[in-house]
Scaffold this active site. Structure first.
Site, PDB file in Angstrom:
ATOM      1  N   ALA A  12       0.873  -1.176   0.000  1.00  0.00           N
ATOM      2  CA  ALA A  12       0.000   0.000   0.000  1.00  0.00           C
ATOM      3  C   ALA A  12       0.914   1.231   0.000  1.00  0.00           C
ATOM      4  O   ALA A  12       2.140   1.093  -0.003  1.00  0.00           O
ATOM      5  CB  ALA A  12      -0.927  -0.038   1.204  1.00  0.00           C
ATOM      6  N   VAL A  75       1.203  -4.474   7.018  1.00  0.00           N
ATOM      7  CA  VAL A  75      -0.126  -4.966   6.649  1.00  0.00           C
ATOM      8  C   VAL A  75      -1.119  -4.532   7.723  1.00  0.00           C
ATOM      9  O   VAL A  75      -0.735  -3.995   8.759  1.00  0.00           O
ATOM     10  CB  VAL A  75      -0.115  -6.503   6.480  1.00  0.00           C
ATOM     11  CG1 VAL A  75       0.874  -6.898   5.399  1.00  0.00           C
ATOM     12  CG2 VAL A  75       0.217  -7.211   7.781  1.00  0.00           C
ATOM     13  N   LYS A  76      -2.384  -4.759   7.463  1.00  0.00           N
ATOM     14  CA  LYS A  76      -3.441  -4.327   8.381  1.00  0.00           C
ATOM     15  C   LYS A  76      -3.221  -4.940   9.773  1.00  0.00           C
ATOM     16  O   LYS A  76      -2.920  -6.143   9.890  1.00  0.00           O
ATOM     17  CB  LYS A  76      -4.779  -4.809   7.809  1.00  0.00           C
ATOM     18  CG  LYS A  76      -5.991  -4.134   8.361  1.00  0.00           C
ATOM     19  CD  LYS A  76      -7.196  -4.542   7.494  1.00  0.00           C
ATOM     20  CE  LYS A  76      -8.470  -3.887   7.934  1.00  0.00           C
ATOM     21  NZ  LYS A  76      -8.931  -4.141   9.264  1.00  0.00           N
ATOM     22  N   SER A 129       5.212   6.915  12.440  1.00  0.00           N
ATOM     23  CA  SER A 129       4.305   8.060  12.355  1.00  0.00           C
ATOM     24  C   SER A 129       4.806   9.060  11.327  1.00  0.00           C
ATOM     25  O   SER A 129       6.003   9.175  11.094  1.00  0.00           O
ATOM     26  CB  SER A 129       4.186   8.748  13.722  1.00  0.00           C
ATOM     27  OG  SER A 129       3.360   9.875  13.589  1.00  0.00           O
ATOM     28  N   LYS A 184       3.948   4.625  20.540  1.00  0.00           N
ATOM     29  CA  LYS A 184       3.205   5.151  19.387  1.00  0.00           C
ATOM     30  C   LYS A 184       1.765   5.488  19.792  1.00  0.00           C
ATOM     31  O   LYS A 184       1.207   6.514  19.392  1.00  0.00           O
ATOM     32  CB  LYS A 184       3.218   4.131  18.235  1.00  0.00           C
ATOM     33  CG  LYS A 184       2.285   4.461  17.073  1.00  0.00           C
ATOM     34  CD  LYS A 184       2.744   5.689  16.309  1.00  0.00           C
ATOM     35  CE  LYS A 184       1.733   6.312  15.358  1.00  0.00           C
ATOM     36  NZ  LYS A 184       0.833   5.494  14.607  1.00  0.00           N
ATOM     37  N   HIS A 187       1.786   8.646  21.697  1.00  0.00           N
ATOM     38  CA  HIS A 187       1.965   9.731  20.717  1.00  0.00           C
ATOM     39  C   HIS A 187       0.603  10.134  20.130  1.00  0.00           C
ATOM     40  O   HIS A 187       0.261  11.308  20.064  1.00  0.00           O
ATOM     41  CB  HIS A 187       2.908   9.285  19.588  1.00  0.00           C
ATOM     42  CG  HIS A 187       2.814  10.134  18.355  1.00  0.00           C
ATOM     43  ND1 HIS A 187       1.796   9.977  17.431  1.00  0.00           N
ATOM     44  CD2 HIS A 187       3.563  11.169  17.906  1.00  0.00           C
ATOM     45  CE1 HIS A 187       1.925  10.883  16.476  1.00  0.00           C
ATOM     46  NE2 HIS A 187       2.995  11.610  16.738  1.00  0.00           N
ATOM     47  N   ASN A 188      -0.174   9.156  19.731  1.00  0.00           N
ATOM     48  CA  ASN A 188      -1.471   9.476  19.126  1.00  0.00           C
ATOM     49  C   ASN A 188      -2.413  10.129  20.131  1.00  0.00           C
ATOM     50  O   ASN A 188      -3.159  11.040  19.785  1.00  0.00           O
ATOM     51  CB  ASN A 188      -2.112   8.215  18.556  1.00  0.00           C
ATOM     52  CG  ASN A 188      -1.446   7.769  17.269  1.00  0.00           C
ATOM     53  OD1 ASN A 188      -0.260   8.008  17.073  1.00  0.00           O
ATOM     54  ND2 ASN A 188      -2.186   7.135  16.404  1.00  0.00           N
ATOM     55  N   GLU A 191      -1.443  13.622  20.455  1.00  0.00           N
ATOM     56  CA  GLU A 191      -1.910  14.312  19.246  1.00  0.00           C
ATOM     57  C   GLU A 191      -3.381  14.739  19.412  1.00  0.00           C
ATOM     58  O   GLU A 191      -3.742  15.874  19.081  1.00  0.00           O
ATOM     59  CB  GLU A 191      -1.732  13.347  18.069  1.00  0.00           C
ATOM     60  CG  GLU A 191      -2.256  13.808  16.741  1.00  0.00           C
ATOM     61  CD  GLU A 191      -2.112  12.677  15.696  1.00  0.00           C
ATOM     62  OE1 GLU A 191      -1.081  11.967  15.682  1.00  0.00           O
ATOM     63  OE2 GLU A 191      -3.053  12.484  14.910  1.00  0.00           O
ATOM     64  N   SER A 480     -12.752  -7.089  50.882  1.00  0.00           N
ATOM     65  CA  SER A 480     -13.078  -7.878  49.697  1.00  0.00           C
ATOM     66  C   SER A 480     -13.316  -7.020  48.459  1.00  0.00           C
ATOM     67  O   SER A 480     -13.154  -7.471  47.349  1.00  0.00           O
ATOM     68  CB  SER A 480     -14.298  -8.749  49.972  1.00  0.00           C
ATOM     69  OG  SER A 480     -15.365  -7.943  50.411  1.00  0.00           O
TER      70      SER A 480
END
Ligand code: NAG
Ligand code: NAG
Ligand code: NAG
Ligand code: NAG
Ligand code: NAG
Length: 483
Positions: A12, A75-76, A129, A184, A187-188, A191, A480
């Site tokens: 991709a 990959v995904k 990223s 990571k 990080h997001n 963001e 408890s």
């Protein structure tokens, strides 16, 4: 013939761009995609004239690799990663390295590290990223997993990563197991916080100061020359300026309902799970949730009133500067909280994290890149064991310098009825953190009163006692459950 330095699976756009980036840096890359026609297309088009070679099958790919073999999976996230690992394992030998550069959940990476270890293979989970552009010309890379793999991939990773300052790479070894993917994820989350803080500043500029879009763009341009110099401030200035084909500003026409892919949410969930007060990211996630209730809000706006009619009467120039300082102070809190979460995860999982290196990894290449992260790196250089950013002199002085502005911004915003979930939660955190004594003494008393959960005395911590508050309470203390 073994000629390739590294292979990459998954063609991709991200995968293609990382391959071309590695090629530019002098590495021979073998490209593979399950749909083999994709490999041919890539070699004929984007990779034409490069040293990139293609593989017709996984066996073919493995045979073309120098040892120890290095294979990047792009990959995904999820099952596809496990499927490829299962197919690769029988083709590899001890010491070969599989690198997952996808958006995997850190727990999956930890699990994969453990299962690969049994097979004597090395596994690396790397946060990547910077989007497609970053992948091509210099991403921020956050690799973690089996450290024995690092000497074999360091050169490639640091060559292709973004560079800052005097050529320092925004890539270093993060830590064991899923540490790279955890970093990571944080990080997001950060963001999310940075974006929401900018949105709150925009809301105040627009609705309290009544600034138009060009004025706001100019303000963000100016801010980009201060401590706030960053990618997100820069693109905000560009977005505010942007005009449609019809010549009017595009921004006010965009539907105010935010989407999310979930990594901010994961950060907030981790914060709850490990009991770390990462309040700002949590509020940033909730702010997106509230925004997405567009129809419900439109309905509510017809019947719920606010302090309408209270016009701002102060000095606009100085209030604009107040907003800037509120944003800066809140941002310091957010990063302090983010690093608290990293510290807590390190404790939880026994990772030893290099916080200064993490700040440097985020300094360039990624979405939160900023001059500010250079200051964080310096703080950890001054004190490797720094408990909290807020305890570093540079940052405590910065917050001190912003404090009056921060409080004025919030009180004015509250009086004008502007929602500022992240500005306010940041200030509340700061005020909580700087209090030696919080009202949790009352909370402990309440818990003991209704549930005999016991409490400790300030004068005798470590000893748990229960009080007969009512004169008819029992003598059992609850062990408890913990309410
Ligand atoms: C923001 O600052 C950076 C450098 O510090 C610069 O490259 C960029 O062009 C600036 N952006 C704007 C919109 O002023
Ligand atoms: C508003 O504040 C700015 C900067 O703080 C100052 O230079 C200016 O003179 C003030 N304007 C008025 C009308 O008081
Ligand atoms: C709690 O106090 C009451 C009244 O002083 C007393 O009757 C009762 O025995 C006490 N309960 C316990 C468990 O000590
Ligand atoms: C309640 O517990 C305390 C400490 O365990 C004990 O000394 C006391 O005798 C108990 N009182 C009753 C009424 O059981
Ligand atoms: C696993 C794999 O290699 N899949 C990719 C092959 O190429 C197509 C088209 O670019 C991608 O969508 C697949 O993910």
């Amino acid at each position: 013939m073994a000629q390739a330095d590294i292979a990459l699976i998954g063609l991709a756009v991200m995968g293609q761009n990382i391959i071309l980036n590695m090629n530019d840096n002098g590495f021979v890359v073998c490209a593979y995609n399950r749909t083999v026609s994709k490999v041919h297309d890539f070699l004929k088009n984007e990779a034409k004239g490069t040293k990139v070679i293609g593989a017709e099958s996984l066996e073919d790919m493995v045979s073309k690799l120098k040892k120890p073999r290095r294979i990047i999976l792009l990959v995904k996230a999820g099952q596809a990663v496990d499927d490829f690992i299962d197919k690769l394992v029988p083709l590899l030998e001890a010491g070969d390295i599989i690198i997952d550069g996808g958006n995997s959940e850190y727990r999956d990476t930890t699990r994969r590290c453990q299962s690969m270890k049994d097979k004597k293979l090395l596994f690396v989970g790397s946060g990547v990223s910077g989007g497609e552009e970053g992948a091509r010309y210099g991403p921020s890379l956050m690799p973690g997993g089996h450290k024995e793999a690092w000497p074999h991939i360091k050169d490639i990773f640091q060559s292709i990563a973004a560079k800052v300052g005097t050529g320092e790479a925004c890539c270093d070894w993060v830590g064991d197991e899923g540490a790279g993917h955890f970093v990571k994820m944080v990080h997001n989350g950060i963001e999310y916080g940075d974006m929401q803080l900018i949105c709150e500043a925009y809301h105040l500029m627009k609705d309290v100061l009544g600034m138009d879009h060009d004025e706001m763009a100019k303000a963000f341009n100016e801010w980009n020359k201060t401590e706030l110099d960053s990618f997100l401030i820069e693109i905000t200035a560009n977005i505010l300026k942007f005009r449609d084909a019809d010549g009017t500003h595009l921004l006010p026409k965009i539907r105010d309902s935010a989407g999310q892919k979930g990594t901010g949410k994961w950060t907030a969930i981790s914060a709850l799970e490990y009991g770390t007060p990462v309040t700002l990211i949590g509020e940033a996630v909730f702010a997106r949730c509230l925004s997405s209730l567009k129809e419900e809000r439109v309905e509510a706006s017809k019947s719920l009133s606010g302090p309408e009619g209270t016009k701002f009467s102060g000095n606009k120039t100085s209030f604009l500067e107040d907003i800037r300082k509120a944003l800066y102070a809140s941002k310091i809190i957010s990063y302090a909280q983010g690093f608290m979460l990293l510290r807590q995860a390190a404790k939880e999982f026994g990772w030893s994290l290099n916080y200064g290196a993490i700040a440097l990894m985020w300094r360039g290449g990624c979405i939160i890149r900023s001059v500010f992260l250079g200051k964080i790196k310096e703080a950890f250089d001054r004190d490797f064991e720094l408990q909290s950013l807020l305890l570093d002199n540079f940052f405590s002085n910065a917050v001190q310098d912003c404090q009056d502005s921060w409080r004025r911004t919030i009180s004015t915003g509250v009086q004008q009825g502007i929602p500022m979930p992240c500005f306010t939660t940041a200030l509340s955190f700061y005020d909580g953190y700087r209090h030696g004594m919080l009202p949790a003494n009352l909370l402990q008393a309440q818990r003991d009163y209704f549930g005999a959960h016991t409490y400790e005395l300030l004068s005798n911590p470590g000893t748990h006692i229960h009080t007969n508050w009512t004169g008819h309470g029992g003598n059992v203390s609850s062990s408890s459950y913990n309410a």
